[in-house]
Design a protein around this motif. Sequence first.
Motif, PDB file in Angstrom:
ATOM      1  N   UNK A 253      -4.206   9.128   7.583  1.00 43.65           N
ATOM      2  CA  UNK A 253      -3.621   8.467   6.419  1.00 43.65           C
ATOM      3  C   UNK A 253      -4.676   8.300   5.333  1.00 43.65           C
TER       4      UNK A 253
ATOM      5  N   UNK B 139      -6.622   1.526  -7.405  1.00 41.93           N
ATOM      6  CA  UNK B 139      -6.637   2.933  -6.998  1.00 41.93           C
ATOM      7  C   UNK B 139      -7.307   3.118  -5.647  1.00 41.93           C
ATOM      8  N   UNK B 140      -6.726   4.002  -4.861  1.00 42.47           N
ATOM      9  CA  UNK B 140      -7.352   4.411  -3.620  1.00 42.47           C
ATOM     10  C   UNK B 140      -8.101   5.716  -3.813  1.00 42.47           C
ATOM     11  N   UNK B 141      -8.502   6.332  -2.716  1.00 41.89           N
ATOM     12  CA  UNK B 141      -9.276   7.573  -2.797  1.00 41.89           C
ATOM     13  C   UNK B 141      -8.478   8.763  -3.331  1.00 41.89           C
TER      14      UNK B 141
ATOM     15  N   UNK C  95      -5.368   6.617   1.495  1.00 36.23           N
ATOM     16  CA  UNK C  95      -4.874   5.585   0.593  1.00 36.23           C
ATOM     17  C   UNK C  95      -4.723   6.127  -0.821  1.00 36.23           C
TER      18      UNK C  95
ATOM     19  N   UNK D  30      -2.975   0.632  -3.914  1.00 40.54           N
ATOM     20  CA  UNK D  30      -2.523  -0.597  -3.317  1.00 40.54           C
ATOM     21  C   UNK D  30      -2.423  -1.664  -4.402  1.00 40.54           C
TER      22      UNK D  30
ATOM     23  N   UNK E  64      -4.958  -9.290   1.183  1.00 38.55           N
ATOM     24  CA  UNK E  64      -5.548  -7.976   1.392  1.00 38.55           C
ATOM     25  C   UNK E  64      -6.900  -8.073   2.030  1.00 38.55           C
ATOM     26  N   UNK E  65      -7.005  -8.881   3.091  1.00 35.97           N
ATOM     27  CA  UNK E  65      -8.328  -9.007   3.672  1.00 35.97           C
ATOM     28  C   UNK E  65      -8.522  -8.048   4.826  1.00 35.97           C
TER      29      UNK E  65
ATOM     30  N   UNK F  98       0.228   5.263   1.268  1.00 41.04           N
ATOM     31  CA  UNK F  98      -0.641   6.234   1.918  1.00 41.04           C
ATOM     32  C   UNK F  98       0.046   7.589   1.912  1.00 41.04           C
TER      33      UNK F  98
ATOM     34  N   UNK G 154       0.830  -1.195   0.000  1.00 40.59           N
ATOM     35  CA  UNK G 154       0.000   0.000   0.000  1.00 40.59           C
ATOM     36  C   UNK G 154       0.872   1.255   0.000  1.00 40.59           C
TER      37      UNK G 154
ATOM     38  N   UNK H 134       0.149  11.081   4.217  1.00 39.38           N
ATOM     39  CA  UNK H 134      -0.219  11.604   5.533  1.00 39.38           C
ATOM     40  C   UNK H 134       0.080  13.092   5.566  1.00 39.38           C
TER      41      UNK H 134
ATOM     42  N   UNK I 128       3.712   7.060   3.218  1.00 36.04           N
ATOM     43  CA  UNK I 128       3.956   5.829   3.961  1.00 36.04           C
ATOM     44  C   UNK I 128       3.644   4.621   3.103  1.00 36.04           C
TER      45      UNK I 128
ATOM     46  N   UNK J 136      -2.386  -6.054  -4.819  1.00 33.96           N
ATOM     47  CA  UNK J 136      -2.590  -7.328  -4.128  1.00 33.96           C
ATOM     48  C   UNK J 136      -1.616  -8.400  -4.588  1.00 33.96           C
TER      49      UNK J 136
END
Lengths: 114, 111
Positions: free
Chosen positions: A43, A57-59, A45, A48, A97-98, A35, A33, A37, A90, A50
Amino acid sequence: GGIITQTPKFLIGQEGQKLTLKCQQNFNHDTMYWYRQDSGKGLRLIYYSITENDLQKGDLSEGYDASREKKSSFSLTVTSAQKNEMAVFLCASSIMGFNYAEQFFGPGTRLTVL
Amino acid sequence: SQLAEENLWALSVHEGESVTVNCSYKTSITALQWYRQKSGEGPAQLILIRSNEREKRNGRLRATLDTSSQSSSLSITATRCEDTAVYFCATEGQGGRALIFGTGTTVSVSP
């Protein structure tokens, strides 16, 4: 045990520059991942992955690219650094990825854009 | 998406005292994690508490989970200066594959 290494520790860039941050892990974890900050914002995202060659894609993915060419490494590129931007990036990894996998974090890369 | 949120920005205590950090979240979860981030370091997991658990302990740390009120707390007893850190709660998001972190509560422990 294992360790997550992030390079560089400090990164100073110019406005508009493309900047690459690197992350290595020796846990043999599947999922990694990135992140961001910012002070007082927790944090968020960015991306990420897998498994090798996978990207999700994260947010906060806009303005960033990522690359997972090997299981042990995950790179993040700031496509065009924004003036006066300051943040800590970070990197983390986990087994699969659970939803309740513990994430192990690196020490971060501190970005300053002049 | 899920939202985890600590209720206070900062807390200050003296060594030996107890401190409690609270967290609220928006929707149903499978588990909630508490992380601690010391200055200059990445976060490190302290406790994971599953939705079917009401309390979990780890040494001087005690986490509680109340799924009916969608809230959790992390208590630290007999605090030490080295407990000074930012404490985050985190719940699952992104289809269960990533975590959503709260904004964190800064705990300062003074001698």
